[in-house]
Design a protein around this motif. Structure first.
Motif, PDB file in Angstrom:
ATOM      1  N   LYS A  35      40.925  -0.660  -0.508  1.00 39.86           N
ATOM      2  CA  LYS A  35      39.721  -1.540  -0.977  1.00 39.86           C
ATOM      3  C   LYS A  35      39.138  -2.922  -1.368  1.00 39.86           C
ATOM      4  O   LYS A  35      38.427  -2.867  -1.609  1.00 39.86           O
ATOM      5  CB  LYS A  35      39.210  -0.716  -2.824  1.00 39.86           C
ATOM      6  N   PHE A  36      40.377  -3.292  -0.113  1.00 36.04           N
ATOM      7  CA  PHE A  36      39.894  -4.728   0.100  1.00 36.04           C
ATOM      8  C   PHE A  36      38.879  -4.968   0.692  1.00 36.04           C
ATOM      9  O   PHE A  36      37.925  -6.251   1.233  1.00 36.04           O
ATOM     10  CB  PHE A  36      41.443  -5.373   0.360  1.00 36.04           C
ATOM     11  N   ILE A  37      38.415  -4.339   1.527  1.00 37.32           N
ATOM     12  CA  ILE A  37      37.374  -4.693   2.800  1.00 37.32           C
ATOM     13  C   ILE A  37      36.189  -2.420   2.989  1.00 37.32           C
ATOM     14  O   ILE A  37      36.915  -2.155   2.278  1.00 37.32           O
ATOM     15  CB  ILE A  37      37.185  -4.955   4.152  1.00 37.32           C
ATOM     16  N   THR A  44      35.235  -6.654  -0.253  1.00 39.17           N
ATOM     17  CA  THR A  44      33.928  -5.772  -0.940  1.00 39.17           C
ATOM     18  C   THR A  44      34.614  -6.735  -2.488  1.00 39.17           C
ATOM     19  O   THR A  44      34.858  -7.547  -3.062  1.00 39.17           O
ATOM     20  CB  THR A  44      35.115  -4.480  -2.014  1.00 39.17           C
ATOM     21  N   LYS A  45      33.347  -6.644  -3.330  1.00 41.05           N
ATOM     22  CA  LYS A  45      32.881  -7.043  -4.450  1.00 41.05           C
ATOM     23  C   LYS A  45      33.982  -6.820  -5.144  1.00 41.05           C
ATOM     24  O   LYS A  45      34.800  -8.212  -5.845  1.00 41.05           O
ATOM     25  CB  LYS A  45      31.584  -5.838  -5.188  1.00 41.05           C
ATOM     26  N   GLU A  49      35.601 -10.122  -6.261  1.00 40.85           N
ATOM     27  CA  GLU A  49      36.075 -10.461  -8.126  1.00 40.85           C
ATOM     28  C   GLU A  49      37.231 -10.604  -8.823  1.00 40.85           C
ATOM     29  O   GLU A  49      37.525 -11.273  -9.527  1.00 40.85           O
ATOM     30  CB  GLU A  49      35.084  -9.472  -8.707  1.00 40.85           C
ATOM     31  N   ASN A  50      38.364 -10.004  -8.106  1.00 38.88           N
ATOM     32  CA  ASN A  50      39.525 -10.215  -8.341  1.00 38.88           C
ATOM     33  C   ASN A  50      41.134 -11.160  -7.459  1.00 38.88           C
ATOM     34  O   ASN A  50      42.056 -11.713  -8.177  1.00 38.88           O
ATOM     35  CB  ASN A  50      40.458  -9.124  -8.375  1.00 38.88           C
ATOM     36  N   GLY A  51      40.137 -11.964  -6.476  1.00 36.36           N
ATOM     37  CA  GLY A  51      40.337 -12.318  -6.276  1.00 36.36           C
ATOM     38  C   GLY A  51      41.546 -13.215  -5.228  1.00 36.36           C
ATOM     39  O   GLY A  51      41.872 -13.128  -4.961  1.00 36.36           O
ATOM     40  N   GLN A 134      25.243  -7.221  -1.416  1.00 33.95           N
ATOM     41  CA  GLN A 134      25.540  -6.380  -0.740  1.00 33.95           C
ATOM     42  C   GLN A 134      26.477  -5.946  -0.501  1.00 33.95           C
ATOM     43  O   GLN A 134      27.195  -5.352  -0.316  1.00 33.95           O
ATOM     44  CB  GLN A 134      25.257  -6.481   0.481  1.00 33.95           C
ATOM     45  N   SER A 135      28.006  -6.832  -1.033  1.00 35.01           N
ATOM     46  CA  SER A 135      29.280  -6.506  -0.602  1.00 35.01           C
ATOM     47  C   SER A 135      29.604  -5.997  -1.727  1.00 35.01           C
ATOM     48  O   SER A 135      29.474  -5.794  -2.510  1.00 35.01           O
ATOM     49  CB  SER A 135      29.739  -7.586  -0.370  1.00 35.01           C
TER      50      SER A 135
END
Length: 135
Positions: A35-37, A44-45, A49-51, A134-135
């Protein structure tokens, strides 16, 4: 749809340097599964958000021709050098989103831009914010 984005290619290169012998497709699949992309290879958001992934604004053709040089420099001079990433060609330079948004908002707030520059930078700001949603 380009799934082998610069992010996927960069991760592929980094993994190779660390001794992981994965194909570009395998790298893409692992990033997608983690779930990185997303399916388009965009961060991904959650990853942002988690850097785990930095976000940059790309100017594929450089700055727009109708932007006045003074207005461009007014915003760019408000950026920390670390926020600008040069890829050997100014047409491929990238700027991190968060510092760019702050620089644009500061320049707008300080009324440091021409009327034409305000319009151009508001467009860039809206574009960045739309892409983030959108991401």
């Amino acid at each position: 749809m380009i799934k082998y984005t610069p992010l996927v290619k960069s991760m592929h290169k980094d993994l190779k340097k660390k001794g992981f012998n994965l194909s570009l497709e395998q790298t893409y699949q692992k990033l997608l599964k983690a779930k990185f992309i997303d399916a388009d290879g965009q961060p991904t958001k959650w990853a942002i958000e988690n850097g785990y992934v930095g976000v940059e604004y790309t100017y594929p053709q450089g700055m727009q021709a109708d932007q006045d040089q003074a207005d461009i420099m007014e915003v760019l001079n408000r950026l920390p050098q670390s926020a600008i990433h040069f890829n050997g060609s100014p047409d491929l330079s990238k700027i991190e989103n968060a510092p760019l948004k702050k620089a644009i908002k500061d320049a707008l707030k300080d009324d440091a831009l021409s009327a034409k520059g305000r319009k151009a930078w508001k467009y860039v700001l809206a574009d960045i914010e739309m892409r983030e949603k959108q991401s």
